[in-house]
Design an enzyme around this catalytic site. Structure first.
Site, PDB file in Angstrom:
ATOM      1  N   TYR A   1       0.821  -1.227   0.000  1.00  0.00           N
ATOM      2  CA  TYR A   1       0.000   0.000   0.000  1.00  0.00           C
ATOM      3  C   TYR A   1       0.856   1.280   0.000  1.00  0.00           C
ATOM      4  O   TYR A   1       0.609   2.205  -0.774  1.00  0.00           O
ATOM      5  CB  TYR A   1      -0.904  -0.050   1.232  1.00  0.00           C
ATOM      6  CG  TYR A   1      -1.812   1.128   1.437  1.00  0.00           C
ATOM      7  CD1 TYR A   1      -2.904   1.354   0.607  1.00  0.00           C
ATOM      8  CD2 TYR A   1      -1.603   2.018   2.497  1.00  0.00           C
ATOM      9  CE1 TYR A   1      -3.761   2.432   0.816  1.00  0.00           C
ATOM     10  CE2 TYR A   1      -2.450   3.095   2.715  1.00  0.00           C
ATOM     11  CZ  TYR A   1      -3.528   3.298   1.872  1.00  0.00           C
ATOM     12  OH  TYR A   1      -4.367   4.373   2.083  1.00  0.00           O
TER      13      TYR A   1
ATOM     14  N   GLN B   1       0.152   0.737  21.409  1.00  0.00           N
ATOM     15  CA  GLN B   1       0.572   1.413  20.181  1.00  0.00           C
ATOM     16  C   GLN B   1      -0.170   2.751  20.071  1.00  0.00           C
ATOM     17  O   GLN B   1      -1.323   2.851  20.490  1.00  0.00           O
ATOM     18  CB  GLN B   1       0.353   0.518  18.939  1.00  0.00           C
ATOM     19  CG  GLN B   1      -1.067   0.117  18.614  1.00  0.00           C
ATOM     20  CD  GLN B   1      -1.540  -1.152  19.322  1.00  0.00           C
ATOM     21  OE1 GLN B   1      -1.212  -1.385  20.482  1.00  0.00           O
ATOM     22  NE2 GLN B   1      -2.355  -1.946  18.654  1.00  0.00           N
TER      23      GLN B   1
ATOM     24  N   ARG C   1      -1.451   6.361  17.937  1.00  0.00           N
ATOM     25  CA  ARG C   1      -1.882   6.903  16.647  1.00  0.00           C
ATOM     26  C   ARG C   1      -2.541   8.263  16.881  1.00  0.00           C
ATOM     27  O   ARG C   1      -2.948   8.593  17.988  1.00  0.00           O
ATOM     28  CB  ARG C   1      -2.962   5.999  16.010  1.00  0.00           C
ATOM     29  CG  ARG C   1      -2.511   4.631  15.537  1.00  0.00           C
ATOM     30  CD  ARG C   1      -1.612   4.687  14.321  1.00  0.00           C
ATOM     31  NE  ARG C   1      -1.310   3.353  13.835  1.00  0.00           N
ATOM     32  CZ  ARG C   1      -0.391   2.544  14.361  1.00  0.00           C
ATOM     33  NH1 ARG C   1       0.311   2.922  15.408  1.00  0.00           N
ATOM     34  NH2 ARG C   1      -0.178   1.360  13.830  1.00  0.00           N
TER      35      ARG C   1
END
Ligand code: NAD
Length: 332
Positions: A148, A219, A221
């Site tokens: 991608y 994590q 973001r």
């Protein structure tokens, strides 16, 4: 000069919101997508809606005929679960942007927009949850997300060379995670905010009181509400900024914090089960907004709490109504 605006991927999540916004501004809009019309997230009765496969050159010619501006958001994409397991499909989107650029230039289109992604940035800049935000220059030396990300970076450069060699006006945004209503929330292509809303609604409706989280939840973001994305896209299109620019929120959260926000909106507290072998992408990612503030005097500002509230309500209503997607009028 024609006032027709074309939106490639107009049956998709961001494209659907963009079409609605352009119509609200009184513009003549043609939305184009390969999905059958009844699978579009939003169908605006005021727009011309065409079902075409934009990987084909002839379809692109039909799509852009008579247009002054083209926003190309069409791509075969999804969240981490999709892009990690469908690299060839992601790379085939190169046909869409290449043919759209060629057709738009030949048709005398004034301006062309391409939606790139934060996946063009190398994973080596994103190994810690305590991340240094990604600035545009960090895309080189290049080592994007496999599949991608490479397609996005190649298509960015195609836009750049159409501008340099042919004087064709291109604009490129690197979107960081976008979320909101009228988007994918199940089926495997959904991204974290929608997936978490769906899981919380499901836990609430079934009474299971449990949620599965991909990875350890630490994590990080940033997530941009779709209205900010649509506004920033048009601000960039109207500007003289020809280099790729981040359009993303700089409000950094862990996935665990995102789950807590949704739990609070839903009024539940769930037992968290961590699926450590699930696809989770890079460890930490945030948008450095220095350039966008400098060049566009603007950055996304809708808070995650407000945006998630609107997203949760929509997904909740869809699930209660029993449908995975809803085809709706642009008037809402
Ligand atoms: P989406 O999947 O909802 O929309 C993309 C649309 O493109 C879909 O409706 C799909 O049917 C259509 N499409 C795919 N192949 C096509 C083809 N050959 N011909 C015509 N239409 C085709 O995704 P989205 O979230 O709205 O993303 C829009 C764009 O923004 C994409 O280019 C995506 O890569 C980019 N982007 C999105 C995000 C995000 O968080 N949503 C982040 C970074 C970049």
């Amino acid at each position: 000069m024609s006032d027709l605006v074309v939106v490639g991927g107009g049956g998709g999540f961001i494209g659907g919101h963009l079409v609605r916004d352009l119509i609200g501004k009184g513009l003549r809009v043609r939305a184009v997508d390969m999905k059958p019309l009844d699978a579009w997230y939003q169908v605006a009765p005021e727009a011309e809606s065409l079902v075409l496969d934009l990987s084909e050159r002839a379809a692109c010619e039909q799509a852009v005929a008579g247009a002054s501006r083209v926003f190309n958001l069409a791509a075969d994409m999804g969240g981490m679960g999709f892009i990690e397991n469908n690299k060839a499909l992601c790379m085939l989107s190169v046909l869409i942007n290449t043919h759209m650029l060629m057709a738009a230039r030949e048709a005398g289109v004034d301006r062309f927009f391409f939606s790139s992604s934060a996946c063009v940035y190398a994973a080596e800049h994103q190994t810690s949850p305590d991340v240094t935000a990604l600035a545009e220059a960090d895309a080189y030396p290049a080592m994007p997300e496999d599949g991608y990300g490479w397609e996005k970076l190649f298509s960015e450069r195609m836009c750049r060379h159409f501008l340099e060699d042919f004087g064709f006006q291109t604009r490129v945004a690197r979107y960081h995670n976008v979320y909101g209503p009228y988007g994918t929330y199940d089926g495997g292509r959904e991204k974290a905010p929608a997936a978490i809303c769906r899981k919380v609604v499901a836990a609430k409706l079934s009474g299971s009181n449990e949620i599965e989280i991909w990875g350890d939840g630490e994590q990080t973001r940033s997530f941009m509400y779709v209205d900010d994305c649509v506004y920033g896209t048009q601000r960039l299109m109207d500007s003289d900024v020809v280099e790729p620019i981040n359009i993303g929120s700089s409000e950094l959260v862990t996935i665990n914090q995102l789950v807590s926000i949704v739990e609070e909106i839903a009024g539940v507290e769930l037992k968290r089960n961590y699926k450590l072998d699930a696809p989770q992408g890079v460890r930490g990612r945030n948008s450095d907004n220095t350039l966008i503030l400098e060049r566009l005097d603007w950055e996304p500002s809708i808070s995650l709490r407000d945006g998630m509230e609107r997203t949760y309500r929509w997904i909740h209503d869809q699930m209660v109504a029993g449908g995975p997607t809803a085809t709706l009028s642009a008037a809402r």
